[in-house]
Design an enzyme around this catalytic site. Structure first.
Site, mmCIF file in Angstrom:
data_model
loop_
_atom_site.group_PDB
_atom_site.id
_atom_site.type_symbol
_atom_site.label_atom_id
_atom_site.label_comp_id
_atom_site.label_asym_id
_atom_site.label_seq_id
_atom_site.Cartn_x
_atom_site.Cartn_y
_atom_site.Cartn_z
ATOM 1 N N HIS A 91 0.650 -1.152 0.108
ATOM 2 C CA HIS A 91 -0.146 -0.045 -0.052
ATOM 3 C C HIS A 91 0.878 1.119 0.041
ATOM 4 C CE1 HIS A 91 -4.281 -1.328 1.286
ATOM 5 N NE2 HIS A 91 -3.815 -2.371 0.650
ATOM 6 N N GLU B 238 -6.117 -0.496 -5.843
ATOM 7 C CA GLU B 238 -7.280 0.241 -5.102
ATOM 8 C C GLU B 238 -7.060 1.630 -5.449
ATOM 9 O OE1 GLU B 238 -5.950 -1.922 -1.912
ATOM 10 O OE2 GLU B 238 -7.889 -3.317 -1.895
#
Length: 337
Positions: free
Chosen positions: A45, A114
């Site tokens: 991330h 994402e």
């Protein structure tokens, strides 16, 4: 315990990168190896699920560090997006290097991404169709760089001109494709060395939709189920204290948001706000929440019976060392009798 196709069952540990600083996270990875687990995985991330108390170490830096501190466990991303804020050629180079430094241990786990991790760096987050197309093209590009001396590649999204990855491992790095729907799962069966999905979405999804789609992809590529590692991240909140086991799931409430919210919300502050509106009972539905080792083993058996060969356990609590100790002492012997 073996899977339904007679393969030895692998057990892994998911390092909670969005919850802990990189040094502490590395210590947990070392402990996972010491406790006898087979693999350690980390997400990649750029931003965490939560702004407050969140973390987001780079997997590209963290994995080689952990490789140097361990000697046996497989080390993989679950998952990394090689298509938006990264150029896939850079990922090909990075994981070839990791494969040289940790022979036979590196795994490149990839997904379609994402918004949380892309929008913040100025990357436009495309619709699902384009993200999937980018992923397929990236895999072709990466495989060419790993198998050919000089690569000129002209794709819809990426281009190479006389490119070479000069340091490539003798044992190729496997590519695992993550998917939560049948389309990308079928592609994983066609093109992947492994498949990754996450638990807690109802057993029918796995037995009636995802794994059949994986088999379709395998058949299309002339392969059998024994030729692909079927990996599932199992969300497990196991603690001797039942109340603590339930409360531990709270930090990871964002995982219980809808798929649309998780893929489209780009701000960790907004993500946490939405997640904290959820009741603890809804949050806990994604998890096996238990203080009973036998109960845990029975719940896990369902995934083995469905056909998964590699179980990667993700624990939500702050005391990961406690989890690893209790899990290895009380649950692992039931999974490996």
């Amino acid at each position: 315990m073996v899977d339904t196709h007679g393969q030895p069952l692998k057990l892994g540990y998911k390092a909670s990168a969005e919850q802990f600083a990189p040094g502490k996270l590395a210590d947990f990875a070392v402990q996972a190896e010491e406790q006898g687990l087979d693999s350690v995985w980390i997400s990649d991330h750029f931003q965490p699920w939560r702004h407050v108390d969140g973390h987001a170490p780079s997997a590209l830096v963290w994995l080689p560090w952990v490789a140097a501190k361990t000697s046996r466990v497989q080390l993989g991303t679950s998952v990394l997006t090689p298509t938006l804020r990264y150029n896939p050629a850079v990922i090909a180079q990075a994981f070839a290097t990791l494969g040289c430094l940790a022979p036979g241990r590196a795994i490149l786990g990839i997904g379609t991404g994402e918004a949380l991790n892309e929008t913040a760096v100025g990357v436009t987050f495309p619709e699902t169709r384009e993200r999937f197309a980018r992923l397929r093209e990236a895999v072709r590009l990466i495989k060419q760089l790993w198998s050919e001396e000089r690569v000129t590649f002209e794709g819809e999204y990426y281009n190479l001109h006389d490119a070479t990855v000069y340091d490539r491992p003798e044992q190729p790095v496997p590519i695992y494709v993550a998917a939560g729907g049948p389309g990308v799962t079928k592609y994983a069966g066609r093109a992947g060395d492994g498949y990754i999905c996450t638990s807690g979405k109802g057993m029918d999804l796995y037995s009636e939709t995802l794994l059949p789609a994986l088999r379709e992809g395998l058949e299309a590529s002339g392969r059998t189920e024994g030729q692909i590692d079927r990996t599932i991240e199992i969300k497990l909140s196991f603690d001797e204290d039942p109340a603590q086991a339930l409360e531990n799931t709270r930090f990871w409430a964002p995982l219980s948001l809808t798929a649309e919210q998780k893929s489209s919300v780009h701000d960790p502050i907004e993500m946490a706000r939405l997640a904290d509106e959820l009741p603890i009972e809804q949050v806990a539905k994604r998890w096996i929440v238990s203080s009973d080792p036998t109960e845990v083993a029975a719940a896990v058996q369902g995934y083995v019976d469905a056909g998964f060969t590699h179980l990667v356990f993700h624990a939500p609590g702050q005391d990961q060392s406690r989890f690893l100790t209790q899990f290895s002492a009380d649950v692992v012997p039931l999974l490996r009798p």
